[in-house]
Design a protein around this motif. Structure first.
Motif, PDB file in Angstrom:
ATOM      1  N   ARG A 173      -3.813   1.932   3.161  1.00  6.37           N
ATOM      2  CA  ARG A 173      -4.363   3.212   2.675  1.00  6.37           C
ATOM      3  C   ARG A 173      -3.652   4.124   1.507  1.00  6.37           C
ATOM      4  NH1 ARG A 173      -4.211   6.041   8.361  1.00  6.37           N
ATOM      5  NH2 ARG A 173      -2.142   5.067   8.274  1.00  6.37           N
ATOM      6  N   ARG A 174      -1.967   4.177   1.687  1.00  9.87           N
ATOM      7  CA  ARG A 174      -1.370   4.469   0.564  1.00  9.87           C
ATOM      8  C   ARG A 174      -1.266   3.912  -0.607  1.00  9.87           C
ATOM      9  NH1 ARG A 174       4.245   6.686   3.881  1.00  9.87           N
ATOM     10  NH2 ARG A 174       3.136   7.929   5.350  1.00  9.87           N
ATOM     11  N   ILE A 175      -1.422   2.627  -0.580  1.00 11.41           N
ATOM     12  CA  ILE A 175      -1.303   1.564  -1.838  1.00 11.41           C
ATOM     13  C   ILE A 175      -2.699   1.818  -2.411  1.00 11.41           C
ATOM     14  CG2 ILE A 175      -1.712  -0.967  -2.542  1.00 11.41           C
ATOM     15  CD1 ILE A 175      -0.159  -1.607   0.023  1.00 11.41           C
ATOM     16  N   ALA A 176      -3.965   1.939  -1.484  1.00 13.19           N
ATOM     17  CA  ALA A 176      -5.219   2.275  -2.420  1.00 13.19           C
ATOM     18  C   ALA A 176      -5.142   3.750  -3.033  1.00 13.19           C
ATOM     19  CB  ALA A 176      -6.271   2.251  -1.401  1.00 13.19           C
ATOM     20  N   SER A 177      -4.817   4.487  -2.489  1.00 11.87           N
ATOM     21  CA  SER A 177      -4.642   6.020  -2.881  1.00 11.87           C
ATOM     22  C   SER A 177      -3.765   5.983  -4.269  1.00 11.87           C
ATOM     23  CB  SER A 177      -4.067   6.933  -1.734  1.00 11.87           C
ATOM     24  OG  SER A 177      -4.159   8.361  -2.297  1.00 11.87           O
ATOM     25  N   THR A 178      -2.563   5.445  -4.004  1.00 11.84           N
ATOM     26  CA  THR A 178      -1.805   5.500  -5.383  1.00 11.84           C
ATOM     27  C   THR A 178      -2.165   4.771  -6.589  1.00 11.84           C
ATOM     28  OG1 THR A 178       0.365   5.471  -3.685  1.00 11.84           O
ATOM     29  CG2 THR A 178       0.619   4.721  -6.058  1.00 11.84           C
ATOM     30  N   CYS A 179      -2.925   3.723  -6.302  1.00  8.16           N
ATOM     31  CA  CYS A 179      -3.568   2.936  -7.242  1.00  8.16           C
ATOM     32  C   CYS A 179      -4.859   3.976  -7.784  1.00  8.16           C
ATOM     33  CB  CYS A 179      -4.206   1.718  -6.799  1.00  8.16           C
ATOM     34  SG  CYS A 179      -3.013   0.391  -6.354  1.00  8.16           S
TER      35      CYS A 179
END
Length: 426
Positions: free
Chosen positions: A88-94
């Motif tokens: 989730r954090r990866i997607a949000s950061t991207c």
């Protein structure tokens, strides 16, 4: 015995209702729609802007190449990241990074300093962000919905993309027609909202553990795919079919020089294939592919090739829109089969790395396909390039039926037991 039939008859509707009420899936669906919506608007705005600056089909291909190279170079890294950290954090950061890129586009158009080299650089930045985002989001779904609902959820997830792919290009073309900065500002807002939703998706399972990084673990996604001829066949079929048959990079050329239309028509052309894909994905969500999904995939790719040929021959916008709609509907069969095979036949601890390779295949077929289309159009012209691509797509499908009999003969999306394993179990 007499009461079981009504329960069975109501099972699909109960499953649909359960999926719709799933709060995690609601947010997952929302972030897919918003991120795809923003990316499609950005693609239309970038394509029209670079063609207006350069009047070059080759420049359109370079935009696709700029997005593809980061995805290709980062494939092994992004898969491992998706399996070791909170997806989730990866997607949000991207999505925050993509938001910043769209904001730079907006500022550049307002200030008048958005040049072709800067567009290539920003396209590469977006490509790098999506390289991390795609496997992270794809591998989130098994943690959001129960395993029996995965094929259904995959079809609805695909419909989320296609809904955005319909609205995004049309809206992007309309907003760009009102003023280039309007389209880029809308992209900025949509990416920002997607980032908020991604970070708040509740999961049914804990995030993946941080296993030690080894050379074997880095390459395990590729090794797993090589050991699964059904998955390898599905990924490579989709790669070469869209690589040769993809005409989306040339839509600005068709809209402006062949169909003699403007940016709004360009948006409609990009939306047409997504409209067909949305219709196909909704159909598959209600009537999942239960028998012979491999043959369904091959049939879809062959229809995709014929629709590409029809589009390449057309000088009428109505015929072009119909051809693109058929193209989209046939392509979604390949998308749903490929995605379902990856999610249902891959262990969760490897799903990020396998999804990364899957995303690389998709990126290769889409972004590198755009470069290939721009290059061949620069050599032969836009229409001959699309016609050759359509014929090549059909040839690939026929060859792959011979090269990958396991995919051709597969009976179910789930992993099938080998005869030896079945015999020993008995």
């Amino acid at each position: 015995m007499t009461t079981s039939a009504p329960d069975d008859a109501n099972a699909p509707s109960d499953a649909q209702s359960s999926l719709v009420r799933n709060r995690g899936f609601q947010r997952f669906y929302g972030t897919r729609v918003l991120s795809s919506l923003a990316f499609q608007m950005l693609a239309v705005a970038m394509g029209w802007h670079i063609y207006a600056l350069t009047h070059s089909a080759f420049a359109l291909g370079l935009v696709g190449l700029a997005q593809f190279l980061p995805m290709f170079l980062l494939t092994l890294v992004v898969g491992h990241v998706a399996d070791r950290y909170d997806r989730r954090r990866i997607a949000s950061t991207c999505q925050v990074i993509e938001c910043a890129a769209a904001l730079t586009f907006a500022a550049g158009t307002v200030g008048g300093w958005l040049s072709a080299p800067l567009i290539y650089a920003l396209a590469a930045c977006v490509g790098a962000a999506r390289a991390f985002e795609s496997p992270a989001v794809s591998s989130l779904l098994p943690g959001v919905v129960p395993r029996p609902q995965l094929p259904n959820a995959t079809a609805w997830s695909t419909s989320a993309n296609q809904t955005a792919n319909i609205v995004g290009p049309a809206l992007g073309g309309l907003l760009y027609g009102l003023g280039p900065s309007h389209a880029f500002i809308a992209c900025t807002i949509a990416f920002a909202l997607a980032a908020v939703l991604s970070g708040t998706i509740p999961l049914r399972a804990k995030p993946p553990s941080r296993a030690p990084v080894t050379l074997e673990s880095v390459f395990s996604g590729i090794a797993f795919i090589r050991s699964q001829p059904v998955i390898l066949g599905a990924l490579s079929l989709d790669l070469f079919a869209v690589l040769f048959g993809g005409a989306t990079a040339l839509l600005p050329v068709f809209a402006r020089d062949i169909l003699h239309a403007g940016p709004i028509a360009l948006g409609l052309l990009r939306s047409a294939s997504a409209a067909g894909a949305l219709a196909g994905s909704i159909w598959l969500a209600h009537f999942p592919l239960r028998n012979r999904p491999g043959m369904a995939m091959f049939g879809g790719v062959i229809v995709f090739g014929f629709a590409t040929i029809a589009f390449g021959l057309s000088h009428n916008i109505a015929i072009s829109l119909v051809a693109l709609a058929v193209l989209g509907a046939s392509d979604v069969v390949s998308v749903v089969v490929r995605t379902s095979l990856v999610q249902l036949r891959t262990p969760d601890e490897k799903l990020g790395r396998v999804s990364a390779v899957n995303s690389m295949f998709i990126g290769t077929s889409n972004q590198l396909g755009e470069f290939e289309s721009g290059l061949t159009a620069g050599w032969w012209g836009a229409q001959p390039a699309v016609l050759v691509g359509g014929v090549a797509t059909i040839c690939v499908a026929l060859l792959w039926m011979r090269f990958f009999p396991a995919l051709r003969d597969t009976r179910t999306l789930e992993r099938e037991e080998t005869p030896r394993a079945t015999a020993s179990a008995n």
